[in-house]
Design a protein around this motif. Structure first.
Motif, PDB file in Angstrom:
ATOM      1  N   LYS A 100     -55.740 -57.940  28.472  1.00  0.00           N
ATOM      2  CA  LYS A 100     -54.973 -58.726  29.453  1.00  0.00           C
ATOM      3  C   LYS A 100     -53.900 -57.873  30.118  1.00  0.00           C
ATOM      4  O   LYS A 100     -53.721 -57.924  31.335  1.00  0.00           O
ATOM      5  N   ILE A 101     -53.178 -57.085  29.317  1.00  0.00           N
ATOM      6  CA  ILE A 101     -52.118 -56.232  29.867  1.00  0.00           C
ATOM      7  C   ILE A 101     -52.668 -55.311  30.956  1.00  0.00           C
ATOM      8  O   ILE A 101     -52.040 -55.093  31.981  1.00  0.00           O
ATOM      9  N   PHE A 102     -53.878 -54.803  30.733  1.00  0.00           N
ATOM     10  CA  PHE A 102     -54.480 -53.861  31.681  1.00  0.00           C
ATOM     11  C   PHE A 102     -55.450 -54.514  32.663  1.00  0.00           C
ATOM     12  O   PHE A 102     -56.143 -53.825  33.412  1.00  0.00           O
ATOM     13  N   GLY A 103     -55.528 -55.847  32.650  1.00  0.00           N
ATOM     14  CA  GLY A 103     -56.372 -56.556  33.608  1.00  0.00           C
ATOM     15  C   GLY A 103     -57.857 -56.398  33.372  1.00  0.00           C
ATOM     16  O   GLY A 103     -58.661 -56.495  34.305  1.00  0.00           O
ATOM     17  N   LEU A 104     -58.259 -56.168  32.133  1.00  0.00           N
ATOM     18  CA  LEU A 104     -59.677 -55.976  31.817  1.00  0.00           C
ATOM     19  C   LEU A 104     -60.286 -57.157  31.058  1.00  0.00           C
ATOM     20  O   LEU A 104     -61.474 -57.125  30.737  1.00  0.00           O
ATOM     21  N   TYR A 117     -63.207 -46.347  38.436  1.00  0.00           N
ATOM     22  CA  TYR A 117     -62.706 -45.196  37.668  1.00  0.00           C
ATOM     23  C   TYR A 117     -61.456 -45.572  36.870  1.00  0.00           C
ATOM     24  O   TYR A 117     -61.335 -45.254  35.684  1.00  0.00           O
ATOM     25  N   GLY A 118     -60.507 -46.254  37.514  1.00  0.00           N
ATOM     26  CA  GLY A 118     -59.269 -46.652  36.839  1.00  0.00           C
ATOM     27  C   GLY A 118     -59.520 -47.621  35.694  1.00  0.00           C
ATOM     28  O   GLY A 118     -58.897 -47.519  34.638  1.00  0.00           O
ATOM     29  N   GLU A 119     -60.430 -48.576  35.884  1.00  0.00           N
ATOM     30  CA  GLU A 119     -60.757 -49.524  34.812  1.00  0.00           C
ATOM     31  C   GLU A 119     -61.387 -48.807  33.620  1.00  0.00           C
ATOM     32  O   GLU A 119     -61.073 -49.104  32.466  1.00  0.00           O
ATOM     33  N   LYS A 120     -62.253 -47.842  33.909  1.00  0.00           N
ATOM     34  CA  LYS A 120     -62.870 -47.060  32.835  1.00  0.00           C
ATOM     35  C   LYS A 120     -61.808 -46.280  32.058  1.00  0.00           C
ATOM     36  O   LYS A 120     -61.835 -46.217  30.831  1.00  0.00           O
ATOM     37  N   ARG A 121     -60.860 -45.694  32.788  1.00  0.00           N
ATOM     38  CA  ARG A 121     -59.814 -44.903  32.128  1.00  0.00           C
ATOM     39  C   ARG A 121     -58.937 -45.795  31.258  1.00  0.00           C
ATOM     40  O   ARG A 121     -58.577 -45.423  30.145  1.00  0.00           O
ATOM     41  N   LYS A 122     -58.596 -46.978  31.774  1.00  0.00           N
ATOM     42  CA  LYS A 122     -57.791 -47.916  30.986  1.00  0.00           C
ATOM     43  C   LYS A 122     -58.528 -48.329  29.714  1.00  0.00           C
ATOM     44  O   LYS A 122     -57.921 -48.401  28.645  1.00  0.00           O
ATOM     45  N   GLY A 144     -56.088 -41.542  38.074  1.00  0.00           N
ATOM     46  CA  GLY A 144     -56.797 -42.674  38.655  1.00  0.00           C
ATOM     47  C   GLY A 144     -56.165 -44.031  38.424  1.00  0.00           C
ATOM     48  O   GLY A 144     -56.772 -45.047  38.735  1.00  0.00           O
ATOM     49  N   LEU A 145     -54.951 -44.070  37.882  1.00  0.00           N
ATOM     50  CA  LEU A 145     -54.323 -45.346  37.540  1.00  0.00           C
ATOM     51  C   LEU A 145     -53.221 -45.733  38.520  1.00  0.00           C
ATOM     52  O   LEU A 145     -52.555 -44.880  39.090  1.00  0.00           O
ATOM     53  N   ASP A 146     -53.024 -47.040  38.654  1.00  0.00           N
ATOM     54  CA  ASP A 146     -51.962 -47.560  39.505  1.00  0.00           C
ATOM     55  C   ASP A 146     -50.621 -47.450  38.781  1.00  0.00           C
ATOM     56  O   ASP A 146     -50.566 -47.266  37.570  1.00  0.00           O
ATOM     57  N   ILE A 147     -49.542 -47.581  39.523  1.00  0.00           N
ATOM     58  CA  ILE A 147     -48.191 -47.379  38.989  1.00  0.00           C
ATOM     59  C   ILE A 147     -47.859 -48.379  37.881  1.00  0.00           C
ATOM     60  O   ILE A 147     -47.195 -48.032  36.906  1.00  0.00           O
ATOM     61  N   THR A 148     -48.335 -49.619  38.004  1.00  0.00           N
ATOM     62  CA  THR A 148     -48.071 -50.624  36.971  1.00  0.00           C
ATOM     63  C   THR A 148     -48.715 -50.210  35.652  1.00  0.00           C
ATOM     64  O   THR A 148     -48.084 -50.282  34.592  1.00  0.00           O
ATOM     65  N   SER A 149     -49.952 -49.756  35.706  1.00  0.00           N
ATOM     66  CA  SER A 149     -50.644 -49.309  34.491  1.00  0.00           C
ATOM     67  C   SER A 149     -49.976 -48.077  33.900  1.00  0.00           C
ATOM     68  O   SER A 149     -49.852 -47.955  32.684  1.00  0.00           O
ATOM     69  N   ILE A 150     -49.537 -47.163  34.766  1.00  0.00           N
ATOM     70  CA  ILE A 150     -48.848 -45.963  34.291  1.00  0.00           C
ATOM     71  C   ILE A 150     -47.583 -46.350  33.535  1.00  0.00           C
ATOM     72  O   ILE A 150     -47.311 -45.820  32.450  1.00  0.00           O
ATOM     73  N   GLN A 173     -48.845 -35.858  36.624  1.00  0.00           N
ATOM     74  CA  GLN A 173     -48.124 -36.949  37.274  1.00  0.00           C
ATOM     75  C   GLN A 173     -46.626 -36.812  36.994  1.00  0.00           C
ATOM     76  O   GLN A 173     -46.173 -35.820  36.446  1.00  0.00           O
ATOM     77  N   GLU A 174     -45.886 -37.857  37.322  1.00  0.00           N
ATOM     78  CA  GLU A 174     -44.451 -37.825  37.071  1.00  0.00           C
ATOM     79  C   GLU A 174     -44.185 -37.650  35.581  1.00  0.00           C
ATOM     80  O   GLU A 174     -44.971 -38.089  34.737  1.00  0.00           O
ATOM     81  N   GLU A 175     -43.081 -37.010  35.273  1.00  0.00           N
ATOM     82  CA  GLU A 175     -42.739 -36.716  33.886  1.00  0.00           C
ATOM     83  C   GLU A 175     -42.391 -37.988  33.117  1.00  0.00           C
ATOM     84  O   GLU A 175     -41.954 -38.976  33.693  1.00  0.00           O
ATOM     85  N   ILE A 176     -42.568 -37.912  31.820  1.00  0.00           N
ATOM     86  CA  ILE A 176     -42.219 -39.019  30.936  1.00  0.00           C
ATOM     87  C   ILE A 176     -40.810 -38.767  30.411  1.00  0.00           C
ATOM     88  O   ILE A 176     -40.528 -37.703  29.847  1.00  0.00           O
ATOM     89  N   ASP A 177     -39.925 -39.743  30.605  1.00  0.00           N
ATOM     90  CA  ASP A 177     -38.546 -39.606  30.133  1.00  0.00           C
ATOM     91  C   ASP A 177     -38.514 -39.338  28.635  1.00  0.00           C
ATOM     92  O   ASP A 177     -39.225 -39.991  27.867  1.00  0.00           O
TER      93      ASP A 177
END
Length: 190
Positions: A100-104, A117-122, A144-150, A173-177
């Motif tokens: 549910k969190i990832f919309g799958l 591609y993004g759904e497969k990666r999730k 391949g993921l959207d910002i919400t999933s990231i 991608q952007e760095e992880i804090d």
């Protein structure tokens, strides 16, 4: 002792040095980002860390043996069967909460090849997150993921590290804090 340690780790391909004399220790409660340009050896270093490449210059502690979950560029799912069947084949519970969190959640009976591609990666990341392994080694988790999933994945990674895990990932991608970086491609490892 650290979970994983490498000293003077060098990798060559056809006499070309990909990385040279890397030194680092990796331990619990850490997020390690391997960063660098294409061809700098990020994926190769991940393969050393999870034991797919071997060297006398890398030491895996007893706590790390059989306690590593690895996700490379490929998602490690069978394309011709459903998402549900893939999880069953991998011996992983299909948890509706993460779906549910990832919309799958409405796609669990779809053939894997029909997913984006993004759904497969999730789906592949969910499989890794449910692995119960202390060490997660992930090659380009945000590809391949959207910002919400990231953002959700960053929170899951942080929670795993804060709970006594170790996460090592190659990332463009952007760095992880709060992560520690190991830079390849001309800059020595931390």
């Amino acid at each position: 002792m650290s979970l994983i340690q490498f000293e003077n780790l060098t990798h060559k391909v056809d006499e070309k040095i990909i990385f040279n004399k890397l030194n680092s220790t990796l331990d619990i409660n850490e997020i390690i980002e391997i960063r660098g340009p294409n061809g700098s050896g990020k994926s190769t270093l991940l393969k050393y860390i999870c034991g797919l490449h071997t060297s006398k210059n890398i030491i895996l502690s007893e706590d790390s043996e059989n306690n590593i979950a690895y996700l490379g560029h490929k998602n490690a799912f069978v394309e011709e069967i459903s998402l549900r069947q893939n999880f069953k084949l991998n011996g992983t519970d299909l948890k509706d909460e993460l779906l549910k969190i990832f919309g799958l959640n409405k796609l669990k009976n779809q053939k894997f090849f029909s997913l984006s591609y993004g759904e497969k990666r999730k789906a592949a990341l969910i499989n890794l997150f449910q692995s119960q392994k202390k060490i997660w080694v992930i090659d380009e988790p945000f590809s391949g993921l959207d910002i919400t999933s990231i953002d959700v994945i960053k929170k899951i990674i942080k929670k795993h590290a804060d709970g006594g895990g170790l996460v090592v990932l190659a990332n463009h991608q952007e760095e992880i804090d709060g992560s520690r970086k190991i830079h390849l491609g001309g800059i020595n490892a931390n």
